[in-house]
Design an enzyme around this catalytic site. Structure first.
Site, PDB file in Angstrom:
ATOM      1  N   GLU A   1      11.559  -9.244   2.793  1.00  0.00           N
ATOM      2  CA  GLU A   1      10.371  -9.992   2.386  1.00  0.00           C
ATOM      3  C   GLU A   1      10.680 -10.795   1.138  1.00  0.00           C
ATOM      4  O   GLU A   1      11.464 -10.356   0.297  1.00  0.00           O
ATOM      5  CB  GLU A   1       9.255  -9.013   2.002  1.00  0.00           C
ATOM      6  CG  GLU A   1       8.260  -8.731   3.067  1.00  0.00           C
ATOM      7  CD  GLU A   1       7.314  -7.635   2.650  1.00  0.00           C
ATOM      8  OE1 GLU A   1       7.356  -7.189   1.486  1.00  0.00           O
ATOM      9  OE2 GLU A   1       6.546  -7.201   3.502  1.00  0.00           O
TER      10      GLU A   1
ATOM     11  N   HIS B   1       9.357   0.728  -7.612  1.00  0.00           N
ATOM     12  CA  HIS B   1       8.389   0.767  -6.512  1.00  0.00           C
ATOM     13  C   HIS B   1       7.753   2.119  -6.290  1.00  0.00           C
ATOM     14  O   HIS B   1       7.130   2.353  -5.267  1.00  0.00           O
ATOM     15  CB  HIS B   1       9.016   0.230  -5.216  1.00  0.00           C
ATOM     16  CG  HIS B   1       9.690  -1.094  -5.434  1.00  0.00           C
ATOM     17  ND1 HIS B   1       8.988  -2.258  -5.628  1.00  0.00           N
ATOM     18  CD2 HIS B   1      11.003  -1.412  -5.573  1.00  0.00           C
ATOM     19  CE1 HIS B   1       9.840  -3.248  -5.852  1.00  0.00           C
ATOM     20  NE2 HIS B   1      11.060  -2.761  -5.821  1.00  0.00           N
TER      21      HIS B   1
ATOM     22  N   ARG C   1      -3.002   7.252   6.169  1.00  0.00           N
ATOM     23  CA  ARG C   1      -3.121   8.615   5.660  1.00  0.00           C
ATOM     24  C   ARG C   1      -3.911   8.589   4.358  1.00  0.00           C
ATOM     25  O   ARG C   1      -4.262   7.525   3.865  1.00  0.00           O
ATOM     26  CB  ARG C   1      -1.721   9.147   5.349  1.00  0.00           C
ATOM     27  CG  ARG C   1      -0.977   8.181   4.438  1.00  0.00           C
ATOM     28  CD  ARG C   1       0.286   8.746   3.871  1.00  0.00           C
ATOM     29  NE  ARG C   1       1.149   7.730   3.308  1.00  0.00           N
ATOM     30  CZ  ARG C   1       1.061   7.248   2.072  1.00  0.00           C
ATOM     31  NH1 ARG C   1       0.104   7.667   1.269  1.00  0.00           N
ATOM     32  NH2 ARG C   1       1.907   6.336   1.643  1.00  0.00           N
TER      33      ARG C   1
END
Lengths: 531, 128
Positions: A223, A258, A314
């Site tokens: 990306e 991250h 979730r």
């Protein structure tokens, strides 16, 4: 009687079927560990549901293990031999007669095969349908779904040609900086930023290896890397009819490699207009996927444009901040939805109030590059009080092992506005005591005090820019050294001869308490009787 | 854990403390720190002198328990400070071990796939 005499209470939870009795699920198995296992146990306790903890050998003598009604050891410490084994978890749940299974987050929570295996075994899976997980959980196919729904996405490559040569060429096409990510999972694992062609080969193969190790698949995608963005995610919830609503956003921009460190609700960076636009995008994606239960749609926001990042099928680690600004219990709602006993909150009744911040407490040394710290906890103190919430997986005397994520607790605060919430969190971090392992508390305090964080103008570059290295080590002050020296004989239980106030008062308190206790037991043992 | 009030330099100082074998943990004025207990420090120094164990600065040890993934340098190679020598995995993250000095790599004590313990010797560099 006019409307002016009525309060809008938003008591939609009363619309839940059978709110006057316990859930139809009698026993629920928890396929997870640590503070989230505790969280699920607490929700089950309040719903009158018995709990079974599916745990590894290394998680005996932890808080969740002690709290669960029943426990089954499903394997050794290594996650791929216990928490990641579908069969062991399903069999463990069945062996104790559980009707439902809650996967928590991480581990098998976004594994469609696991959800399917639970259903095949006759268990209720607390989460969306396997087909939904499959469609949304794989980053590559989710992105395609989003494109069809015309939600903006980040330019990238999600093709099947996983050869190094091709991936490097595609990265060049996108234009550096480019980020490579694991297709089968999130949480920062298998994720690397490539800034130039020269480092592409090393970083891509490293990401493929990490991805294989963490999620069982080395498939990666690329990306464009947005280099001054904010991470904004929307909590959505779908009931068992497939209708979805938005529970607004969380900002999780403070991340190291991250991995999230600090999260908050709501975001200080959104206008109401953006909030409504992004909410709508998140809800329409969820409804298109036939979503039920709790889910989160993650976006990157840069220069007032938002781009879909991924959807997590979730419960998320940072769910408490949403719960505190809205006054909801997402885990109970998850369980009741799975039992087909919960109809959604009314969107209009969800009015966020105040501001909530969560800090993830990691067992690591902030003065040594965040190196994980393990060992026996010899003291824990959580400064409880209004607007303070602690999600904790360990108690004093427990051992923090090296087998799992070093996050050992979450500290969450709520206050009337963001500046107050920040000040409250700093105070709570000052008063929190963890003895036995090093923690990132000094690191958290430094971040919360940084002007860019206080202004709310931070981007995903924040940690890299302002905290690229370890905190500078500080030598102990004379006061600190003297205090430790003088405390040592008291801690060893050696009586000190002298006039030190501390030693005397310690012994004084102890002997006084002892004699009081003797008095109590003497006077009570005679008069105590069953009533 | 105990709450202990001590008189230091004429002032009353209150904090919390606990002991874990030879480590003292203290929480004082909003900060947590740990020191090796003074009474054990002397006996450890004596023991170390007797065993004549010396940790040379060219020894690179594992900073945490984990698994060796990849060796990025070979025996006999001249290495520069900051050069990547080895990649290991712990807690599902990869860590690169880098040379702490310029020198010659004279020993590699592990192989890819090996499980290593905290503090285990990995690589020896002879400084130049």
């Amino acid at each position: 009687m006019g409307k002016e005499n009525q309060l809008n209470r938003g008591n939609d939870f009363l619309r839940t079927k059978g709110s006057s009795r316990n859930s139809s699920i009698e026993k629920l198995a928890i396929a997870n560990r640590g503070e989230v296992a505790v969280r699920i146990i607490l929700a089950c306790n309040e719903l009158g549901i018995k709990t079974v903890l599916l745990h590894s050998e290394a998680d005996v003598a932890t808080r969740a293990w002690r709290m669960a009604d029943e426990k089954v050891c499903i394997g050794p410490a290594q996650t791929n031999e216990s928490y990641l084994k579908i069969d062991s978890n399903v069999q463990g749940a069945l062996s104790m007669g559980a009707q439902a299974i809650h996967p928590g987050f991480g581990f098998l929570s976004e594994n469609a095969d696991f959800a399917q295996a639970c259903l095949d075994a006759g268990l209720i899976f607390v989460g969306p349908k396997p087909a939904t997980i499959r469609a949304l959980g794989d980053k590559i196919s989710a992105k395609k779904l989003i494109e069809n729904a015309k939600v903006p996405t980040v330019p990238g490559y999600m093709g099947g040609d996983q050869s190094l040569g091709n991936l490097i060429a595609e990265a060049e096409k996108i234009g550096f900086p480019v980020i490579v990510k694991a297709a089968a999972g999130g949480g920062g694992r298998g994720m690397k930023v490539i800034r130039s062609k020269s480092e592409a080969e090393e970083l891509i193969s490293s990401a493929q290896r990490e991805a294989k190790s963490a999620f069982g698949s080395s498939v990666v995608f690329l990306e464009k890397y947005l280099d001054h963005a904010k991470h904004i995610e929307f909590q959505i919830f779908g009931d068992f009819t497939g209708k979805c609503i938005s529970l607004f956003e969380r900002e999780c921009t403070i991340q190291r490699r991250h991995q999230k460190i600090i999260e908050e609700a709501l975001s200080p960076s959104l206008t109401d207009e953006l909030r409504i636009k992004m909410s709508r995008a998140a809800v329409s994606l969820a409804e298109a996927a036939g979503y039920n239960g709790a889910g989160t749609v993650e976006f990157l926001l840069q220069d007032e444009e938002f781009y879909f990042l991924e959807m997590n099928t979730r419960l998320q680690v940072e769910h408490p901040v949403t719960e505190l600004v809205l006054g909801v219990d997402l885990v109970k709602a998850q369980i009741l939805t799975a039992a087909k006993e919960f109809v959604l909150w009314n969107q209009e009744s969800l009015v966020p109030r105040g501001h909530s911040i969560e800090c993830r407490m990691y067992a690591e040394d902030p003065y040594n590059g965040g190196l994980p710290s393990t060992g026996k906890l010899v003291g824990l103190e959580w400064p409880e009080g209004p607007g303070r919430r602690f999600e904790v997986g360990f108690e004093s005397g427990d051992e923090v092992t090296p087998y799992y994520d070093p996050m050992i607790a979450k500290i969450i605060v709520w206050d009337e506005d963001r500046p107050r919430a920040i000040r409250k969190m700093l105070r709570v971090l000052d008063e929190t005591i963890v003895f036995g392992v090093r923690t990132n508390i000094p690191y958290l305090k430094a971040i919360l005090s940084h002007s860019e964080f206080v202004h709310g103008s931070m981007t995903t570059q924040f940690i890299q820019t302002h905290f690229p290295d370890a905190l500078s080590p500080r030598s102990l002050t004379d006061l600190q050294k003297t205090y430790a020296e003088k405390a040592t004989p008291i801690l060893r239980g050696i009586k000190r001869v002298g006039t030190e106030l501390g030693a005397d008062s310690e012994n004084y308190l102890n002997s006084d308490l002892l004699s009081l206790q003797k008095t109590w037991s003497q006077s009570w043992s005679g008069s105590w009787r069953n009533v | 854990m105990k709450k202990i009030a001590l008189e230091i330099d004429g002032k009353l100082v209150t904090g919390s403390a606990a002991i874990n074998e030879s480590e003292i943990w203290v929480h004082l004025n909003g900060e947590t720190y740990t020191v090796e207990a003074v009474d054990t420090k002397l006996s450890n120094q004596r023991r170390r002198k007797q065993a004549n164990v010396k940790i040379k600065s060219g020894d690179l040890v594992a900073p945490m328990p984990g698994k060796i993934i990849k060796l990025s340098a070979s025996i006999g190679e001249s290495v520069k400070e900051g050069q990547t020598l080895l990649v290991m995995e712990a807690m599902k993250m990869e860590y690169t071990i880098k040379a702490t000095m310029n020198g010659k790599l004279i020993a590699i004590l592990v192989n890819p796939g090996d499980q290593v313990a905290l503090g285990q010797n990995l690589i020896h560099i002879e400084p130049t």
